[in-house]
Scaffold this active site. Sequence first.
Site, PDB file in Angstrom:
ATOM      1  N   THR A   1      -6.669  -0.478   7.829  1.00  0.00           N
ATOM      2  CA  THR A   1      -6.135  -0.309   9.181  1.00  0.00           C
ATOM      3  C   THR A   1      -5.082   0.790   9.228  1.00  0.00           C
ATOM      4  O   THR A   1      -5.101   1.651  10.121  1.00  0.00           O
ATOM      5  CB  THR A   1      -5.522  -1.632   9.689  1.00  0.00           C
ATOM      6  OG1 THR A   1      -6.540  -2.629   9.730  1.00  0.00           O
ATOM      7  CG2 THR A   1      -4.948  -1.450  11.089  1.00  0.00           C
ATOM      8  N   ILE A   2      -4.174   0.809   8.270  1.00  0.00           N
ATOM      9  CA  ILE A   2      -3.142   1.850   8.238  1.00  0.00           C
ATOM     10  C   ILE A   2      -3.776   3.222   8.005  1.00  0.00           C
ATOM     11  O   ILE A   2      -3.348   4.229   8.603  1.00  0.00           O
ATOM     12  CB  ILE A   2      -2.102   1.540   7.140  1.00  0.00           C
ATOM     13  CG1 ILE A   2      -1.228   0.374   7.588  1.00  0.00           C
ATOM     14  CG2 ILE A   2      -1.257   2.770   6.825  1.00  0.00           C
ATOM     15  CD1 ILE A   2      -0.380   0.653   8.813  1.00  0.00           C
TER      16      ILE A   2
ATOM     17  N   GLU B   1     -18.685   4.837  20.568  1.00  0.00           N
ATOM     18  CA  GLU B   1     -17.926   5.668  19.629  1.00  0.00           C
ATOM     19  C   GLU B   1     -18.528   7.074  19.573  1.00  0.00           C
ATOM     20  O   GLU B   1     -19.746   7.248  19.604  1.00  0.00           O
ATOM     21  CB  GLU B   1     -17.904   5.011  18.239  1.00  0.00           C
ATOM     22  CG  GLU B   1     -19.269   4.764  17.602  1.00  0.00           C
ATOM     23  CD  GLU B   1     -19.722   5.899  16.721  1.00  0.00           C
ATOM     24  OE1 GLU B   1     -18.950   6.835  16.535  1.00  0.00           O
ATOM     25  OE2 GLU B   1     -20.868   5.843  16.248  1.00  0.00           O
ATOM     26  N   PRO B   2     -17.672   8.107  19.505  1.00  0.00           N
ATOM     27  CA  PRO B   2     -18.155   9.478  19.633  1.00  0.00           C
ATOM     28  C   PRO B   2     -18.640  10.124  18.342  1.00  0.00           C
ATOM     29  O   PRO B   2     -19.337  11.140  18.387  1.00  0.00           O
ATOM     30  CB  PRO B   2     -16.907  10.220  20.152  1.00  0.00           C
ATOM     31  CG  PRO B   2     -15.760   9.457  19.571  1.00  0.00           C
ATOM     32  CD  PRO B   2     -16.200   8.020  19.511  1.00  0.00           C
TER      33      PRO B   2
ATOM     34  N   ARG C   1     -26.336   3.106   9.484  1.00  0.00           N
ATOM     35  CA  ARG C   1     -27.769   3.248   9.735  1.00  0.00           C
ATOM     36  C   ARG C   1     -28.388   4.331   8.859  1.00  0.00           C
ATOM     37  O   ARG C   1     -27.714   5.282   8.444  1.00  0.00           O
ATOM     38  CB  ARG C   1     -28.036   3.549  11.199  1.00  0.00           C
ATOM     39  CG  ARG C   1     -27.648   4.939  11.656  1.00  0.00           C
ATOM     40  CD  ARG C   1     -27.882   5.165  13.136  1.00  0.00           C
ATOM     41  NE  ARG C   1     -27.053   4.292  13.948  1.00  0.00           N
ATOM     42  CZ  ARG C   1     -27.540   3.358  14.771  1.00  0.00           C
ATOM     43  NH1 ARG C   1     -28.831   3.193  14.891  1.00  0.00           N
ATOM     44  NH2 ARG C   1     -26.726   2.612  15.483  1.00  0.00           N
TER      45      ARG C   1
ATOM     46  N   CYS D   1     -22.930   5.231   7.466  1.00  0.00           N
ATOM     47  CA  CYS D   1     -22.613   3.944   6.846  1.00  0.00           C
ATOM     48  C   CYS D   1     -23.264   2.786   7.582  1.00  0.00           C
ATOM     49  O   CYS D   1     -23.456   1.705   7.011  1.00  0.00           O
ATOM     50  CB  CYS D   1     -21.104   3.744   6.794  1.00  0.00           C
ATOM     51  SG  CYS D   1     -20.293   3.806   8.408  1.00  0.00           S
TER      52      CYS D   1
END
Length: 421
Positions: A191-192, A112-113, A52, A50
Amino acid sequence: MAFIALGINHKTASVDVRERVAFSPDQLVAALQQLCSEVGSREAAILSTCNRSELYLEMEKLQPQEVLAWLANYHSVSLEDLQACYYSHENADAVKHMMRVACGLDSLVLGEPQILGQMKSSYAVAREAGTLGPLLGRLFQATFSTAKTVRTDTAIGENPVSVAFAAVSLAKQIFSNLGKSQALLIGAGETITLVAKHLHEQGVEKIVVANRTLERAANVAQEFAGQAVLLADIPDILPHSDIVISSTASQLPILGKGAVERALKLRRHKPIFMVDIAVPRDIEAEVGELDDVYLYTVDDLHEVVAENLKSRQAAANAAESLVQQGTQDFMQRLRELDAVDVLRAYRQQAEVLRDDELQKALRSLGNGVAAEDVLAQLARGLTNKLLHAPSVQLKRLSADGRYADLMVAQEVLGLNVSETH
């Protein structure tokens, strides 16, 4: 051999452009094969997320504009639009870029992994398409090795840098075993959904999603085998909930002090962990005054995220050094590969000369020549033949005045002689 990494990402292109240049999973195999065919690339891989879309290629001759034109044509996007937001890295810079991407150093969320798993998928698809050869394959393996070192030797991925993950991390500090906890999530937005994902990954099996509309609550809950309820059902769910995380767009509080007090009595004052991510607040501030409630607001989480970002940035500096070392090591190994064909040919030539002299020696032994004489002749003959071609070339270099090349030859032959002209 030459590498190129070309693409667009969240730093250079808008969401609209990124969406138009994204590759769906079912497109990738055919796209890779078409890419190699049309731009003359010997090896290729595509990474599309999303944030790149990047093309990694090994080419005999670097032609970034042809690659960019192919990308524009494949997605029916204006070439001018892509020229305004694309980037292209070559050779060592391409290697470094791939390693930085795999380590999360080029991500929207630092460290971020998930990106490493996406890179591994890119590698697997290229293998399936038959566009992954020995050179690009080696580069991917070196990239994965560097990313593993970064994850092992730095703390770049240890501290949460999203509000949702920070909330779940705080819950882990309150409850020793999240798997035995029930979570009540209020709201059904992004977010939830992310909170539910993190809780599910931490082993929470009982997830209840409460929302004004049951359909939206069900959309979130079903993904994690949870239960969907309406906001009106919260008083019945609250006494059984160990974790409560709320994020709605409500202008008025959804949970008041009285409702929480009643739930605590039914729980016999077993603690409740609460996080109010909403602005305005979903949970009355007075709830935080209750002895058996751990209430955190979005401001508390932002402080955690800010502190963790500082920690990740320090780790990122160490990661950059590891990436630099990984790039240098790979490029050195790549240069060593250039000598493989020469060494192979030189060894084959030496083996032919050896076999020729050995056959002569065996014939001499068969004719009754003394073994000592045969061995001496074998040594002289092999030495003369091995030295003949280098001797001719060294004399030619000297005659042509190519003294720098003579010095290189001295180094290659492992000699230690005074320079003479």
